[in-house]
Write a protein that holds these residues in place. Structure first.
Motif, PDB file in Angstrom:
ATOM      1  N   VAL A 204      72.113  12.014  62.711  1.00 47.50           N
ATOM      2  CA  VAL A 204      73.026  12.237  61.595  1.00 47.50           C
ATOM      3  C   VAL A 204      74.441  12.147  62.151  1.00 47.50           C
ATOM      4  O   VAL A 204      74.762  12.793  63.149  1.00 47.50           O
ATOM      5  N   GLU A 205      75.269  11.314  61.518  1.00 46.03           N
ATOM      6  CA  GLU A 205      76.645  11.122  61.972  1.00 46.03           C
ATOM      7  C   GLU A 205      77.614  11.518  60.865  1.00 46.03           C
ATOM      8  O   GLU A 205      77.371  11.253  59.701  1.00 46.03           O
ATOM      9  N   LEU A 206      78.692  12.147  61.260  1.00 50.93           N
ATOM     10  CA  LEU A 206      79.736  12.592  60.335  1.00 50.93           C
ATOM     11  C   LEU A 206      81.065  12.082  60.849  1.00 50.93           C
ATOM     12  O   LEU A 206      81.388  12.246  62.030  1.00 50.93           O
ATOM     13  N   ASP A 207      81.835  11.422  59.984  1.00 55.43           N
ATOM     14  CA  ASP A 207      83.138  10.890  60.376  1.00 55.43           C
ATOM     15  C   ASP A 207      84.043  10.889  59.146  1.00 55.43           C
ATOM     16  O   ASP A 207      83.586  10.561  58.054  1.00 55.43           O
ATOM     17  N   PRO A 208      85.312  11.253  59.293  1.00 51.88           N
ATOM     18  CA  PRO A 208      86.215  11.206  58.137  1.00 51.88           C
ATOM     19  C   PRO A 208      86.551   9.779  57.719  1.00 51.88           C
ATOM     20  O   PRO A 208      87.098   9.564  56.646  1.00 51.88           O
ATOM     21  N   SER A 209      86.215   8.804  58.549  1.00 45.46           N
ATOM     22  CA  SER A 209      86.514   7.402  58.248  1.00 45.46           C
ATOM     23  C   SER A 209      85.226   6.633  57.962  1.00 45.46           C
ATOM     24  O   SER A 209      84.226   6.811  58.664  1.00 45.46           O
ATOM     25  N   PRO A 210      85.226   5.758  56.961  1.00 44.25           N
ATOM     26  CA  PRO A 210      84.021   4.977  56.668  1.00 44.25           C
ATOM     27  C   PRO A 210      83.665   3.981  57.766  1.00 44.25           C
ATOM     28  O   PRO A 210      82.562   3.452  57.801  1.00 44.25           O
TER      29      PRO A 210
END
Length: 123
Positions: free
Chosen positions: A69-75
């Motif tokens: 699972v990855e989380l990033d504020p940028s698409p």
């Protein structure tokens, strides 16, 4: 191994035809994409999200070892926060059938039962 024949109602079944390659072992492939990915707010927490997902339709011919699972504020996912969630090594699906037996008129009038499962010393 594979063979193909034809059949009709008057003359029966033809001789078998075989492919030039009599057998084949499908190669192990990368697993399919996880299905039904959903994101929700973790109820009661102002700084927490919950990701839900279902397994892929295809495992690629081998057991799924983990989900990433990855989380990033940028698409573009230039600098993601990564969480690998390992699958249990002996993830066994179990189906239980509970049957009751009553003598007489065959009616169970009320009651309850407790089911306790123990696997490898864990309840």
């Amino acid at each position: 191994f594979v063979a193909v024949s034809a059949r009709n109602s008057k003359h029966g079944v033809s001789k078998r035809a075989y492919p030039s390659q009599a057998s084949i072992i499908p190669p192990v492939q990368e697993p399919g994409t996880p299905q039904n990915v959903r994101l929700a707010v973790n109820s009661g927490y102002s700084d927490s999200l919950v990701a839900h997902f279902d397994p892929p339709k295809s495992t690629g011919g081998d057991a799924i070892l983990l989900y990433r699972v990855e989380l990033d504020p940028s698409p573009s996912f230039d600098n993601p926060i990564v969480q690998d969630i390992e699958c249990p090594p002996s993830n066994r699906k179990t189906e239980w059938e509970i049957m009751t037996f009553v003598e007489g008129d065959g009616v169970i009038n009320g009651g309850s039962f407790r089911l306790e499962l123990e696997v490898d010393g864990f309840i």
